[in-house]
Design an enzyme around this catalytic site. Structure first.
Site, PDB file in Angstrom:
ATOM      1  CB  ALA A  19      37.130  41.158  30.118  1.00 14.61           C
ATOM      2  CG  LEU A  56      35.208  40.100  26.909  1.00 12.94           C
ATOM      3  CD1 LEU A  56      36.383  39.557  26.109  1.00 12.94           C
ATOM      4  CD2 LEU A  56      34.407  41.045  26.047  1.00 12.94           C
ATOM      5  CE1 TYR A  71      31.926  41.422  37.143  1.00 12.57           C
ATOM      6  CE2 TYR A  71      32.349  43.543  38.192  1.00 12.57           C
ATOM      7  CZ  TYR A  71      32.286  42.760  37.053  1.00 12.57           C
ATOM      8  OH  TYR A  71      32.586  43.306  35.828  1.00 12.57           O
ATOM      9  N   GLY A 107      27.448  38.211  24.799  1.00 14.59           N
ATOM     10  CA  GLY A 107      27.176  39.352  25.674  1.00 14.59           C
ATOM     11  C   GLY A 107      27.271  40.666  24.918  1.00 14.59           C
ATOM     12  CE1 TYR A 121      46.725  28.978  35.210  1.00 14.91           C
ATOM     13  CE2 TYR A 121      47.462  27.989  33.152  1.00 14.91           C
ATOM     14  CZ  TYR A 121      46.778  27.895  34.348  1.00 14.91           C
ATOM     15  OH  TYR A 121      46.163  26.718  34.690  1.00 14.91           O
ATOM     16  CG  ASN A 124      26.936  30.259  30.635  1.00 16.35           C
ATOM     17  OD1 ASN A 124      26.856  31.442  30.299  1.00 16.35           O
ATOM     18  ND2 ASN A 124      27.065  29.884  31.895  1.00 16.35           N
TER      19      ASN A 124
HETATM   20  P1  NAD Z   1      27.344  40.650  29.505  1.00 13.12           P
HETATM   21  O1  NAD Z   1      26.624  40.043  30.648  1.00 13.12           O
HETATM   22  O2  NAD Z   1      26.538  41.269  28.419  1.00 13.12           O
HETATM   23  O3  NAD Z   1      28.336  39.592  28.835  1.00 13.12           O
HETATM   24  C1  NAD Z   1      28.961  38.557  29.547  1.00 13.12           C
HETATM   25  C2  NAD Z   1      28.760  37.269  28.764  1.00 13.12           C
HETATM   26  O4  NAD Z   1      29.433  36.186  29.455  1.00 13.12           O
HETATM   27  C3  NAD Z   1      27.288  36.864  28.666  1.00 13.12           C
HETATM   28  O5  NAD Z   1      26.956  36.603  27.318  1.00 13.12           O
HETATM   29  C4  NAD Z   1      27.175  35.613  29.528  1.00 13.12           C
HETATM   30  O6  NAD Z   1      26.166  34.732  29.099  1.00 13.12           O
HETATM   31  C5  NAD Z   1      28.587  35.042  29.396  1.00 13.12           C
HETATM   32  N1  NAD Z   1      28.954  34.132  30.488  1.00 13.12           N
HETATM   33  C6  NAD Z   1      28.851  34.348  31.822  1.00 13.12           C
HETATM   34  N2  NAD Z   1      29.264  33.264  32.503  1.00 13.12           N
HETATM   35  C7  NAD Z   1      29.649  32.343  31.593  1.00 13.12           C
HETATM   36  C8  NAD Z   1      30.153  31.013  31.676  1.00 13.12           C
HETATM   37  N3  NAD Z   1      30.321  30.411  32.858  1.00 13.12           N
HETATM   38  N4  NAD Z   1      30.449  30.358  30.515  1.00 13.12           N
HETATM   39  C9  NAD Z   1      30.261  30.960  29.308  1.00 13.12           C
HETATM   40  N5  NAD Z   1      29.775  32.210  29.174  1.00 13.12           N
HETATM   41  C10 NAD Z   1      29.467  32.893  30.291  1.00 13.12           C
HETATM   42  O7  NAD Z   1      28.353  41.736  30.100  1.00 13.12           O
HETATM   43  P2  NAD Z   1      29.330  42.765  29.377  1.00 13.12           P
HETATM   44  O8  NAD Z   1      28.984  44.110  29.860  1.00 13.12           O
HETATM   45  O9  NAD Z   1      29.376  42.499  27.921  1.00 13.12           O
HETATM   46  O10 NAD Z   1      30.718  42.378  30.037  1.00 13.12           O
HETATM   47  C11 NAD Z   1      31.687  41.585  29.352  1.00 13.12           C
HETATM   48  C12 NAD Z   1      32.930  41.460  30.221  1.00 13.12           C
HETATM   49  O11 NAD Z   1      33.501  42.751  30.433  1.00 13.12           O
HETATM   50  C13 NAD Z   1      32.657  40.846  31.600  1.00 13.12           C
HETATM   51  O12 NAD Z   1      33.722  39.973  31.939  1.00 13.12           O
HETATM   52  C14 NAD Z   1      32.643  42.052  32.511  1.00 13.12           C
HETATM   53  O13 NAD Z   1      33.040  41.713  33.816  1.00 13.12           O
HETATM   54  C15 NAD Z   1      33.637  42.980  31.833  1.00 13.12           C
HETATM   55  N6  NAD Z   1      33.354  44.386  32.167  1.00 13.12           N
HETATM   56  C16 NAD Z   1      32.284  45.035  31.606  1.00 13.12           C
HETATM   57  C17 NAD Z   1      32.044  46.354  31.960  1.00 13.12           C
HETATM   58  C18 NAD Z   1      30.909  47.155  31.358  1.00 13.12           C
HETATM   59  O14 NAD Z   1      30.722  48.304  31.736  1.00 13.12           O
HETATM   60  N7  NAD Z   1      30.134  46.629  30.434  1.00 13.12           N
HETATM   61  C19 NAD Z   1      32.867  47.007  32.894  1.00 13.12           C
HETATM   62  C20 NAD Z   1      33.906  46.286  33.458  1.00 13.12           C
HETATM   63  C21 NAD Z   1      34.153  44.986  33.081  1.00 13.12           C
END
Ligand code: NAD
Ligand code: UDP
Length: 308
Positions: A114, A73, A145, A10, A159, A32
């Site tokens: 995260a 994440l 979400y 991601g 945990y 995934n």
């Molecule tokens: P993103 O969608 O680019 O990355 C998330 C990654 O998780 C993706 O590569 C996706 O394929 C993978 N994923 C999802 N479900 C999965 C599963 N069941 N098994 C394996 N992999 C899985 O999003 P991001 O912006 O990089 O966010 C990363 C994390 O940070 C997330 O948990 C998100 O909730 C959190 N977050 C991001 C932001 C932001 O502004 N970018 C803000 C708050 C929280």
């Protein structure tokens, strides 16, 4: 140290992998690819300190080598992505988080969850401190979400209390930068894409709602510092510089030299009206605060999307 990063392909996950490898650690990336892309990790493909496994963390996971730390994440993160994948979002926050906590427990490893500013919902308290319990609609369009992430926080704390896992919880506020997906609907790629194509820029509502945008390198610094700390309760990580969405659109229009018209579209249901992190806790216990200005971060991001 040996790290496992779930959600490695991601936007944030891939930058975190880069940072951990640059610091001399070895990294196992798991994803995934539901919303991520292997392209984000292409430059690490042949790196001796990096290995990638395509795996859905909703299924139990084991790792052949011992691990010192697990970053979770994995989750769809943009409103468009979690609307398209509500079941996957609920399951990755619950079953996926549990599988990764079990992995950390078996390895005697640390674990960082995260989490998100969405835990505060459409907040009635401003700016948001970690002690605020939030104002979340449990059955609205964002609930898959928000509640998944709130459950993941509760599971992470349990945990720690029940099994003694060394856990951390990062409440991440809007983060942006290179490797965001151009079409994930989030405001940063949407506005930059529209401006670069000289198309109308779509402001939802009247644009008076606010966000506070953190550049990804600052966020990754905060995640790494938090992972080394003994703080078990949630810590806000974000940039407190607050801006209205309309001002943000005008800023991007000016920086790209675009002449795009700004058009107004209906505000999505439950779109938070104001969002700004209080980062006193991160400043105090981690000695962390963002150092990249919005101007500098947007330049790097516009440059990246321009090359795409
Ligand atoms: P993103 O969608 O680019 O990355 C998330 C990654 O998780 C993706 O590569 C996706 O394929 C993978 N994923 C999802 N479900 C999965 C599963 N069941 N098994 C394996 N992999 C899985 O999003 P991001 O912006 O990089 O966010 C990363 C994390 O940070 C997330 O948990 C998100 O909730 C959190 N977050 C991001 C932001 C932001 O502004 N970018 C803000 C708050 C929280
Ligand atoms: N937004 C907008 N136009 C767009 C995309 C988003 O005005 O094309 C607004 C959205 O309504 C919200 C803010 O920008 O108020 C941030 O949206 P985003 O989807 O990036 O993340 P959120 O903070 O809502 O999770």
């Amino acid at each position: 140290m040996r790290y496992l990063v779930a959600g490695a392909a991601g936007f944030i996950g891939s930058h975190l992998c880069d940072r951990l490898i640059a610091d001399g650690h070895s990294v196992a990336g798991v994803d995934n690819l539901v919303t991520g892309s292997e392209k984000n990790l292409g430059h690490l493909r042949d790196h001796e300190a990096f290995v990638f496994r395509r795996h859905d963390v909703i299924d139990p996971i084991d790792w052949p080598e011992p691990l010192d730390f697990v970053f979770n994440l994995a989750s769809p993160a943009s409103p468009k992505d979690y609307h398209n994948h509500p079941m996957e979002t609920l399951r990755v926050g619950s079953e996926g988080t549990r599988n990764l906590l079990e992995l950390a427990l078996r390895n005697g490893a640390g674990f960082l969850q995260a989490s998100t500013s969405e835990c505060y919902g459409d907040p009635l308290e401003h700016p948001q401190k970690e002690t605020y319990w939030g104002h979340v609609n449990p059955v609205g369009p964002r609930s898959c979400y928000d509640e998944s992430k709130r459950y993941a926080e509760a599971l992470t704390m349990s945990y720690h209390h029940v099994h003694g896992v060394r856990t951390n919880i990062a409440r991440i506020f809007n983060t942006y930068g290179p490797r965001m997906k151009l079409d994930d609907g989030r405001v940063v790629p949407a506005f930059i894409d529209q401006a670069l194509r000289r198309q109308p820029m779509t402001v939802f509502g009247d644009g008076s709602q606010t966000r506070s945008f953190c550049f990804v390198s600052d966020l990754v610094d905060g995640l790494v510092l938090l992972s080394r700390s003994d703080e078990r309760l949630p810590v806000n990580l974000g940039n407190p510089a607050e801006i209205t969405v309309l001002d943000f659109a005008e800023r991007i229009r000016a920086m790209t030299g675009a002449c795009s018209e700004i058009v107004f579209r209906p505000l999505p249901v439950d779109d938070p009206q104001r969002r700004q992190p209080d980062i006193t806790k991160a400043r105090t216990i981690l000695g962390w605060e963002p150092v990249v200005s919005l101007e500098a971060g947007l330049h790097l991001t516009i440059d990246y999307f321009g090359r795409q």
